[in-house]
Design an enzyme around this catalytic site. Structure first.
Site, mmCIF file in Angstrom:
data_model
loop_
_atom_site.group_PDB
_atom_site.id
_atom_site.type_symbol
_atom_site.label_atom_id
_atom_site.label_comp_id
_atom_site.label_asym_id
_atom_site.label_seq_id
_atom_site.Cartn_x
_atom_site.Cartn_y
_atom_site.Cartn_z
ATOM 1 N N GLN A 131 16.504 -40.643 9.002
ATOM 2 C CA GLN A 131 15.347 -39.748 9.033
ATOM 3 C C GLN A 131 14.265 -40.346 9.914
ATOM 4 O O GLN A 131 13.826 -41.481 9.693
ATOM 5 C CB GLN A 131 14.786 -39.524 7.627
ATOM 6 N N CYS A 153 6.740 -35.937 4.258
ATOM 7 C CA CYS A 153 5.984 -37.090 3.771
ATOM 8 C C CYS A 153 4.513 -36.723 3.604
ATOM 9 O O CYS A 153 3.864 -36.293 4.558
ATOM 10 C CB CYS A 153 6.130 -38.265 4.726
#
Length: 376
Positions: free
Chosen positions: A99, A130
């Protein structure tokens, strides 16, 4: 959005195994040309989903796709030792996704091409979920959910840069007034994204309340052919059953639930077969896991730095083993193998403070970060 989901019904425990009605039969999960061995994925968790942890989880069984901790694309292209350590893998660590995060299309493109060139990566995931301030303030992570045109351009740049399947993990939106995930999912499918993972909270929520399963369903309904991976608050088989039933998602991603129970992927894969699944590891089996992961860390980084990297994870392993706090503290403050092994010997002698060495232990819930996300 409901702040608290009702508890799902409990599974039946019969002759040492659990039973919970299995989901409807489905074909194997594919992400582009990549066929996964199961539809149960390990979510990337900062400071946790490193190579030693992934190897331990894979040895427990049932994992469909493992993903590393999020990697800064700019730092990776600068040759950062920390970033290079995050993408370490081994032949048995497959299928494996990396990622990446960033707001500059050029760095994201270069990172994707670099990862493809390694020949050890099976898929690339773009982080749009995030919530931490130091990531979002630079326009990365969940910050990407606020800029439609720029974000779609960046995603298209990554898709066109590599032959590897590209996926995106995102939240429902920035806040309740900007629930942009369904629109992004629809547009990403047209761009060429091969799967979308959706955490059922907004960035403003952080980890407060419960996941919005209706919000995840809207993402599922927004796409035509690509799989949607549901994420958030899945710690047990009944949780996964509720995720499938309420959202219609094609796969489930588990993060903190795997810290408390690294066998959860095996349980999920067993449950999908016929509804029956084994309990998680007992005290003795968890002890074996604790020792094995330490070996992996020591081999990769040496005793000192391996123990530093292991402190967060072993804390939850030992809590799940119901080891008393003073002994957990000795393990976490060990600076070399001798101190670590001495603390383990005391743990073996003491046994669990609840339950037995060979029977089922009480369930552990690993808490999520609390407080305003701007302070994380």
């Amino acid at each position: 959005m409901s702040s608290v989901l009702p508890d799902p019904p409990a599974p039946d425990l019969i002759d040492g195994r659990f039973y919970f009605p299995p989901p409807a039969s489905r074909p194997p999960l594919k992400i582009g040309a990549l066929t996964l061995p199961s539809r149960y994925c390990l979510s990337p968790l900062a400071k946790y989903t490193n190579l030693p942890f992934r190897l331990v989880v894979r040895a427990c069984g049932g994992l469909g796709l493992g993903t590393c901790d999020l990697v800064n694309a700019r730092a990776l292209m600068a040759g950062s030792s920390k970033s290079l350590a995050l993408i370490r893998t081994e032949p048995e660590d497959t299928p494996f996704a990396v990622q990446i995060f960033g707001s500059d299309p050029a760095y994201m493109r270069d990172a994707a091409q670099y990862l493809e060139g390694l020949g050890t990566v099976d898929a690339i995931d773009i982080n749009m979920g995030c919530p931490v301030d130091h990531v979002t303030k630079n326009g990365a992570g969940a910050g990407m959910m606020c800029e439609r045109d720029k974000t779609c351009q960046l995603v298209q740049t990554v898709v066109e840069a590599t032959r590897l399947p590209v996926t995106v993990k995102m939240r429902l939106g920035w806040d309740d007034t900007q629930l942009t995930a369904p629109r992004f999912a629809r547009e990403f499918e047209q761009i060429g994204i091969k799967a979308v993972a959706i955490h059922g909270r907004t960035r403003a929520q952080g980890f407060k309340g419960s996941v919005d399963l209706g919000g995840i369903r809207r993402v599922v309904e927004a796409v035509e052919n690509i799989p949607v991976i549901g994420n958030g608050d899945v710690r047990t088989i009944p949780d996964a059953a509720r995720m499938f039933e309420r959202t219609g998602c094609h796969a489930v991603s588990v993060g903190r639930g795997a810290l408390a129970n690294p066998w959860i992927f095996r349980q999920l894969a067993q449950w999908e077969q016929d509804g029956w699944y084994d309990p998680p590891g007992n005290f003795e089996q968890r002890l074996d896991l604790v020792l094995k992961q330490f070996e992996y860390h020591a081999e990769l980084d040496g005793e000192k730095y391996g123990l530093i990297a292991y402190r967060r994870t072993v804390h939850w392993y030992l809590k799940a083993m119901r080891v008393k706090a003073a002994l957990r503290d000795q393990v976490q403050h060990a600076s070399n193998a001798a101190e670590f092994n001495a603390a383990i010997r005391e743990i073996v002698a003491a046994g669990p403070v609840e339950g037995t060495r060979t029977g089922m232990l009480p369930e552990l819930q690993v808490p999520v970060p609390s407080g305003p996300v701007e302070r994380w």
